[in-house]
Design a protein around this motif. Structure first.
Motif, mmCIF file in Angstrom:
data_model
loop_
_atom_site.group_PDB
_atom_site.id
_atom_site.type_symbol
_atom_site.label_atom_id
_atom_site.label_comp_id
_atom_site.label_asym_id
_atom_site.label_seq_id
_atom_site.Cartn_x
_atom_site.Cartn_y
_atom_site.Cartn_z
ATOM 1 N N LEU A 9 1.046 -0.966 -0.074
ATOM 2 C CA LEU A 9 -0.157 0.064 0.165
ATOM 3 C C LEU A 9 0.690 1.330 -0.150
ATOM 4 O O LEU A 9 0.407 2.321 -0.998
ATOM 5 C CB LEU A 9 -0.942 -0.303 1.144
ATOM 6 C CG LEU A 9 -2.210 0.812 1.429
ATOM 7 C CD1 LEU A 9 -3.315 1.013 0.020
ATOM 8 C CD2 LEU A 9 -2.349 0.847 2.529
ATOM 9 N N LEU A 10 1.960 1.440 0.630
ATOM 10 C CA LEU A 10 3.254 2.283 0.569
ATOM 11 C C LEU A 10 3.739 2.414 -0.506
ATOM 12 O O LEU A 10 3.487 3.640 -1.116
ATOM 13 C CB LEU A 10 3.757 2.331 1.834
ATOM 14 C CG LEU A 10 3.300 2.070 3.286
ATOM 15 C CD1 LEU A 10 4.243 1.523 4.468
ATOM 16 C CD2 LEU A 10 2.497 3.917 3.684
ATOM 17 N N VAL A 11 3.679 1.481 -0.790
ATOM 18 C CA VAL A 11 5.075 1.689 -2.115
ATOM 19 C C VAL A 11 3.670 2.248 -3.475
ATOM 20 O O VAL A 11 4.115 2.763 -3.966
ATOM 21 C CB VAL A 11 5.388 0.067 -2.524
ATOM 22 C CG1 VAL A 11 6.140 0.252 -4.454
ATOM 23 C CG2 VAL A 11 6.473 -0.214 -1.916
ATOM 24 N N ASP A 12 2.646 1.780 -3.354
ATOM 25 C CA ASP A 12 1.603 2.464 -4.056
ATOM 26 C C ASP A 12 1.153 3.115 -4.177
ATOM 27 O O ASP A 12 1.105 4.586 -5.519
ATOM 28 C CB ASP A 12 0.006 1.126 -3.743
ATOM 29 C CG ASP A 12 -0.338 0.133 -4.912
ATOM 30 O OD1 ASP A 12 1.220 -0.325 -5.448
ATOM 31 O OD2 ASP A 12 -0.646 -0.611 -4.270
ATOM 32 N N MET A 31 13.616 4.346 1.761
ATOM 33 C CA MET A 31 14.219 5.288 2.972
ATOM 34 C C MET A 31 12.462 5.176 4.236
ATOM 35 O O MET A 31 12.115 5.061 5.087
ATOM 36 C CB MET A 31 14.639 6.240 3.133
ATOM 37 C CG MET A 31 16.204 6.600 2.867
ATOM 38 S SD MET A 31 16.640 7.756 3.213
ATOM 39 C CE MET A 31 16.681 8.152 1.576
ATOM 40 N N PHE A 32 11.327 5.519 2.533
ATOM 41 C CA PHE A 32 9.798 5.787 3.503
ATOM 42 C C PHE A 32 9.727 4.379 4.043
ATOM 43 O O PHE A 32 8.725 4.828 5.069
ATOM 44 C CB PHE A 32 9.018 6.196 2.365
ATOM 45 C CG PHE A 32 7.256 6.488 2.346
ATOM 46 C CD1 PHE A 32 7.340 7.269 3.848
ATOM 47 C CD2 PHE A 32 6.362 5.669 1.600
ATOM 48 C CE1 PHE A 32 6.061 6.977 3.920
ATOM 49 C CE2 PHE A 32 5.223 6.057 1.675
ATOM 50 C CZ PHE A 32 4.829 6.176 2.487
ATOM 51 N N ARG A 37 7.791 2.263 9.425
ATOM 52 C CA ARG A 37 8.232 0.966 10.553
ATOM 53 C C ARG A 37 8.780 1.413 12.200
ATOM 54 O O ARG A 37 8.664 1.205 12.713
ATOM 55 C CB ARG A 37 9.249 -0.252 10.037
ATOM 56 C CG ARG A 37 9.813 -0.564 10.151
ATOM 57 C CD ARG A 37 10.271 -2.403 10.086
ATOM 58 N NE ARG A 37 11.080 -2.933 10.710
ATOM 59 C CZ ARG A 37 11.890 -4.163 10.598
ATOM 60 N NH1 ARG A 37 12.260 -4.143 9.606
ATOM 61 N NH2 ARG A 37 12.349 -5.285 11.521
ATOM 62 N N LEU A 38 10.082 2.499 11.120
ATOM 63 C CA LEU A 38 10.258 3.205 13.297
ATOM 64 C C LEU A 38 9.868 3.886 14.034
ATOM 65 O O LEU A 38 8.968 3.745 14.643
ATOM 66 C CB LEU A 38 11.295 3.912 12.533
ATOM 67 C CG LEU A 38 13.291 3.168 11.735
ATOM 68 C CD1 LEU A 38 13.868 3.962 11.602
ATOM 69 C CD2 LEU A 38 13.060 1.859 13.589
ATOM 70 N N ARG A 48 2.006 10.355 7.824
ATOM 71 C CA ARG A 48 2.494 11.712 6.962
ATOM 72 C C ARG A 48 3.521 12.324 7.009
ATOM 73 O O ARG A 48 4.898 12.777 6.080
ATOM 74 C CB ARG A 48 1.357 12.590 7.493
ATOM 75 C CG ARG A 48 1.425 13.827 5.946
ATOM 76 C CD ARG A 48 0.573 14.673 6.503
ATOM 77 N NE ARG A 48 0.695 16.533 5.525
ATOM 78 C CZ ARG A 48 1.301 17.504 6.499
ATOM 79 N NH1 ARG A 48 1.479 17.306 7.852
ATOM 80 N NH2 ARG A 48 1.486 18.434 5.835
ATOM 81 N N GLN A 49 3.777 11.940 8.084
ATOM 82 C CA GLN A 49 5.840 12.659 8.324
ATOM 83 C C GLN A 49 6.663 12.040 8.156
ATOM 84 O O GLN A 49 7.393 12.347 8.111
ATOM 85 C CB GLN A 49 5.807 12.969 10.287
ATOM 86 C CG GLN A 49 4.400 13.667 10.492
ATOM 87 C CD GLN A 49 4.102 15.177 10.584
ATOM 88 O OE1 GLN A 49 5.928 15.373 10.046
ATOM 89 N NE2 GLN A 49 3.625 15.939 10.484
ATOM 90 N N ALA A 50 6.055 10.717 7.988
ATOM 91 C CA ALA A 50 7.363 9.928 7.019
ATOM 92 C C ALA A 50 7.905 10.436 6.271
ATOM 93 O O ALA A 50 8.893 10.197 5.494
ATOM 94 C CB ALA A 50 7.166 8.294 7.749
#
Length: 367
Positions: A9-12, A31-32, A37-38, A48-50
């Motif tokens: 989902l994040l990659v999309d 890195m995103f 994950r962190l 959003r901050q990441a």
């Protein structure tokens, strides 16, 4: 390898940003994912901050970035309305599948290089195996003495050195029970300058792409530090692939890494994507940078000019080698090429491997 559902989902989301002309490198996407994950995906705000910290959207496009973020992750009504207010080609679309574009229609490829197609050609490029070009043989023979060098901080013993080698001098004094026989001198060891190659793989450069990659493979084997990137509608690092000793395997690996062969051209955003990554920017210090492109930028040339100006301030030598310059009647007439003339060290011919090798072997003679 299939990604976990959350990571996919994040990659999309990063694919969505790329389709709306946000310059993102592969390392920024990685890195995103690591930042999410962190921080832990406890809330939309943490994601959003990441994204802001790692994907680094331009300040003047933050509102568009936020609209895309809300439309993708939250599907808020006001975000959808805001997206609809944008031009049709910029409107965000939630991709619930794999985030890939549909296959291009026949004849949909932009061969001029002036405009990027809406559906990029995500195909696997195959390169015919050819006999070595005589220019590659010349590069192999002359590169060791002709490639540009700089003085490193590592010192070596030298009778005619410019400074005292205190460590070796003290060691020799101790070996002779305190007697000062002769003071040792040293000099800074010369080392090859790093080389950064940016290769245009758009439709207008299709006839030259294979030769450029063969040249990059040969140069990677000869020089110590060579970094190679391709760009069409996005930036891709292929350095690791070109380090394979066998050329056919190296080109096959590079072909698998790149997803925008023979499509459109977005030179300015690609260069800005390069500069947005601190690791890539660090490569430029004292380096030789060669851009192999026809320079046929679409739209406003300002991003390309600004990126080239920033690169010129960091690199030791910046050359733009275009196949158009193989014609002796060539004059830079496009707005983009005219805009960068004040910042590059040379606008030269990139019409063949021989012209690339000729320029490469002459760089070291620069005062």
């Amino acid at each position: 390898m299939k990604l976990p559902r959350a990571a996919a989902l994040l990659v999309d989301f990063t694919r969505l940003l790329r389709r709306h002309d946000f310059p993102l490198s592969h390392e920024q996407v990685v890195m995103f994912l690591g930042a999410v994950r962190l921080l832990g995906p406890h809330s939309m705000d943490s994601i959003r901050q990441a994204a802001l910290a790692t994907l680094a959207p331009p300040v003047d496009r933050l509102s568009e970035f936020d609209a895309l973020f809300r439309a993708f992750f939250c599907e808020e009504g006001d975000a959808v309305l805001a997206a609809r207010s944008l031009p049709e080609e910029k409107a965000p679309v939630r991709d619930k599948g794999l985030g890939q574009d549909k296959p291009p229609e026949a004849g949909d490829t932009s061969r001029s290089g002036k405009a990027a197609t809406a559906r990029e050609m995500l195909n696997l490029r195959r390169f015919d195996e050819r006999a070595d070009d005589p220019a590659i043989g010349r590069l192999n023979k002359e590169a060791a003495r002709a490639l540009p060098r700089r003085r490193s901080f590592r010192k070596v013993a030298s009778k005619d050195g410019e400074g005292l080698d205190l460590r070796r001098s003290l060691r020799r004094i101790v070996e002779h029970d305190g007697d000062v026989i002769a003071l040792m001198r040293s000099r800074r060891k010369p080392t090859l300058r790093p080389i950064v190659l940016l290769i245009d793989i758009s439709g207008s450069m299709k006839a030259h792409t294979a030769d450029y990659l063969r040249y990059a493979h040969a140069l990677t084997a000869l020089a110590g530090k060579v970094e190679t990137f391709t760009f069409g509608t996005r930036l891709t690092r292929i350095t690791g692939a070109l380090r394979r000793r066998r050329r056919d395997l190296a080109l096959a690996n590079a072909s698998a890494l790149v997803g925008d062969w023979d499509g459109g051209t977005r030179i300015g955003p690609a260069l800005q994507s390069f500069l947005a990554n601190p690791r890539y920017t660090a490569l430029l210090r004292g380096a030789v940078m060669l851009v192999l492109s026809d320079g046929l930028e679409r739209g406003d040339p300002a991003p390309m000019r600004e990126a080239v100006a920033r690169i010129a301030r960091r690199a030791w030598h910046l050359a733009w080698l275009t196949p158009l310059a193989a014609d002796p009647r060539f004059r830079p007439e496009t707005a983009a090429l005219k805009a960068i003339l004040d910042y590059i060290d040379r606008l030269g011919s990139g019409g063949s491997i021989a012209s690339l090798v000729e320029h490469t072997l002459k760089i070291g003679a620069r005062p």
